[in-house]
Design a protein around this motif. Sequence first.
Motif, short mmCIF file in Angstrom:
data_model
loop_
_atom_site.label_atom_id
_atom_site.label_comp_id
_atom_site.label_asym_id
_atom_site.label_seq_id
_atom_site.Cartn_x
_atom_site.Cartn_y
_atom_site.Cartn_z
N ASP A 1 0.75 4.17 -2.93
CA ASP A 1 0.56 5.60 -2.64
C ASP A 1 1.76 6.43 -3.12
OD1 ASP A 1 -1.79 4.82 -1.52
OD2 ASP A 1 -1.16 5.03 0.57
N SER B 1 -4.29 -0.09 -7.70
CA SER B 1 -5.12 -0.64 -6.62
C SER B 1 -5.82 -1.91 -7.05
CB SER B 1 -6.14 0.41 -6.17
OG SER B 1 -5.49 1.57 -5.69
N ASP C 1 -10.84 0.83 -1.12
CA ASP C 1 -9.48 1.37 -1.09
C ASP C 1 -9.07 1.91 -2.45
OD1 ASP C 1 -9.29 0.66 1.57
OD2 ASP C 1 -8.41 -1.30 1.12
N THR D 1 0.83 -1.21 0.00
CA THR D 1 0.00 0.00 0.00
C THR D 1 0.87 1.26 0.00
OG1 THR D 1 -1.68 -1.22 1.25
CG2 THR D 1 -1.88 1.18 1.18
N CYS E 1 -7.98 5.74 -3.09
CA CYS E 1 -6.69 6.05 -3.70
C CYS E 1 -6.86 6.86 -4.98
CB CYS E 1 -5.93 4.76 -3.98
SG CYS E 1 -4.23 5.00 -4.56
N ASN F 1 -4.78 -7.71 -1.38
CA ASN F 1 -4.24 -6.53 -0.69
C ASN F 1 -5.11 -5.33 -1.05
OD1 ASN F 1 -2.47 -5.02 0.90
ND2 ASN F 1 -1.35 -4.36 -0.92
N GLY F 2 -6.15 -5.07 -0.27
CA GLY F 2 -7.03 -3.95 -0.51
C GLY F 2 -8.38 -4.38 -1.04
N SER G 1 -3.39 -4.70 -7.05
CA SER G 1 -3.09 -5.12 -5.68
C SER G 1 -4.18 -6.01 -5.12
CB SER G 1 -2.92 -3.90 -4.78
OG SER G 1 -1.82 -3.12 -5.20
N THR H 1 -4.49 2.27 6.72
CA THR H 1 -4.58 3.12 5.51
C THR H 1 -3.89 4.45 5.73
OG1 THR H 1 -6.69 2.05 4.98
CG2 THR H 1 -6.17 4.12 3.86
#
Length: 817
Positions: free
Chosen positions: A209, A231, A244, A205, A248, A239-240, A234, A291
Amino acid sequence: MSHLSLVGNAHRSSESPRTTRLQLRSWRRFILLALIAFVLGRASILHVISPFGFAFFVILNERGGRATRTAGYAAALGAWMVGGLPTALLMLLQFVLYRLARRYVLKQKTVNYRFIPLLAGSVALLSNLLVIGTVWTKMDLMLALADAALVTLLGLIFIQCIGLFLAPESSKELRSEQVVSLVILAGSFVMGLSQWTVHGVSVATVAVDWMVLMLACGGMGIAVAAAILLSLLSMLSHNGTLADAAVCGFGGFLAGLMKETNRFWMGVSFFLSVVVLSMATSPDWHGLFATAGAALAAFTLYLLTPGSLREEFASFIPGTAENRQSERDRVRRMNQLMTEKIEQFGQVFEELAVTFADTGENAFASAQQLVTHMVSTSANQVCRGCARRAVCWDKQGMQTYQAMANTISQMEVSPRGKALPTADLKERCCRLDSMMGVLRYNLDLTYRDEKWMKKLYEQRTLVASQLGGVAAVVRAISAQIQTSDRIALSEEEQILAGFEELGLYVDRIHIVSLESGKIEIEISLPAAGGEETATRMVAPLLSGILNETVSLARMDAKDHDLVRCTFASARRYTVQTAVAGAARGGRLVSGDTHTTVDLGNGRYALAVSDGMGNGERARRESKAAIELAKKLLRAGFDEHLTIQTINSALLLRNQDEMFTTLDLALIDLFSARADFLKVGCAPSFILRGQEVLSITGDGVPIGILQNIEVQTVTEQLQAGDILVLLSDGVYDAPRAHYDRTDWLQRQLEQLDTRDLQSIADTLVEAAVRVNLGEISDDMTVVVAKVQPYEPEWASIKLPRVEGLRRKKIVGRSTAGA
């Protein structure tokens, strides 16, 4: 021995810094590619299939050299850390099978890269089936086919962007598919980080970002697209969530919106947007902390990222200032290399011109050489076997030579065949009659040799002047490239500011020259309504900014959406032309040729050429002269050198006597000054109100003599002046009844019209009528009118955009004070 050792040590010491830098760059590249391969080897989709490491190895094996292709084996190490020894052995098996297939199936060293991903997918399918064994379930087949399809797809994607890691000096003008490929590679890299956490914060994450913040310099579109794509990739590794991805994406939108500010406010806007939206989407405080912690860590990492790395990263993103600057630097380097090459060509032509011109010969030395050769040849022919040879040449050689030279001088001034030997030659030579006959014969041969030596010298001089002209043109091109390369970028920004104030969108501006009278600016505009926008808006705006009338010179289609418009200084004068003519006896083919052409360098050319005789042969000669003159003048050659070159070409072109006249007028469209070059042609006339001026010149036509005299008459024209150029057929029409120049002047004075075509037709008709209706020679009349240029649209003055010309003048006056 010691000396050679010292030289070798000095050479190694001078080369060692460069070698060290190259080795360091190679090691950095190897470590980067090995790190990417290692993380891609860890990446998997739903912890079931892992196509990323093998696909990267295949592309790196094909595109990388020996120093980098071994970095792909690091993917097996990453697979071993995630899936253990079986997963690592499976990936190694794929590596080995691919190398064998590459060696024995696709044997060529250079193959079509479209087949490489297909071969890799086939190897992935075969290796998965071999590991499963002989009993295959439907799920096994589906997973094997999915893994093979993803390897093929990823191979096609990675092949688009792997060159950026292998060739750092390549162009940074990335295509859209390259940008997408890089983002997918970054997403695949992030998937390999999915299982790493630090104090509950996912490293994947943080990486997403940080990448979004780095890509935000390209604007909102790139930041949002990259955030959502990264995202979503991921999410394939658990993962997410979709929430999310949305958070993002909104953070990337705000960061891209703030790209004109500094990096601190970009990071703050991204961090605050992620924290605020996560409060509404996170189910508990633990998720919110993870987050927010990832966003804070990415913000901190973004602030700590070195400026050089950020600039290098931004230079690959289309639309950024760094990318534009990088492309300008690349173009500037290319221009510099091109200028150096052109300078070298110019020096070569100049050296050739000097070599042809500087022969060290003079007329006296050449004549002395011919006399010496003539005396030596005659003596060998007559004195061989003579009893007095030893006395004449061995003992009294200088006196004998002088006696023969005096006799030759007397033969040159005496009538042919009546020259007598001098007294000193009579006293010395016992074979006087034979000697005089041989001297007369050799004198004729010497005259022939002298003639050809003179022709050779004249041709060598002409070649030298032509090479010098080519060198001048080449150096002018080099100077123009250097001038365009020194244009300040601030001037382009100032013009862009003017367009933004009017709400005009332009894709790109390139200033070629801002010199007064020679302005040239290239602007890319949307294709829809491009010509109307360029004529009514862009040209008047440039005229107001530059304080000089600028017009649209040409428009070229760049692609389906853009057109490239070239704006140049508007000429202060324009030329309108008309032509009338008639062939001898009413035939279809005339021996006269004419041209009216804009040379493109602020000059307008009018020319009339009259070939000897009539018909096709005369037309061929006159057309050759006109076409060659037009090409040389457009290339930038001096007009006198142009005519000398045409004369030489016609001499070499014809084995018999064939010549042509040339009447050339060059009009400067900025000052209205006209240069008339007349070579064996009829007079030209200027009609100014009711006054008629004649322009005359002497000289023989082109193609007769080696050296011709070119007379140039310069005349300052006025607005409304009418130029009349005509061939000998019109000028010689009133053969015995009138003074021809006076007759033409009266015909022009009696004109009751100023229409150009009517003037040309009237003069041809009058020439036929005065010759009792007979067309005894080819007739051509070219009429041109000089008028001031009037722009269609007035200049647009913007109060907040300062004129570039006014800014430069103030700067010079201040410096002078």
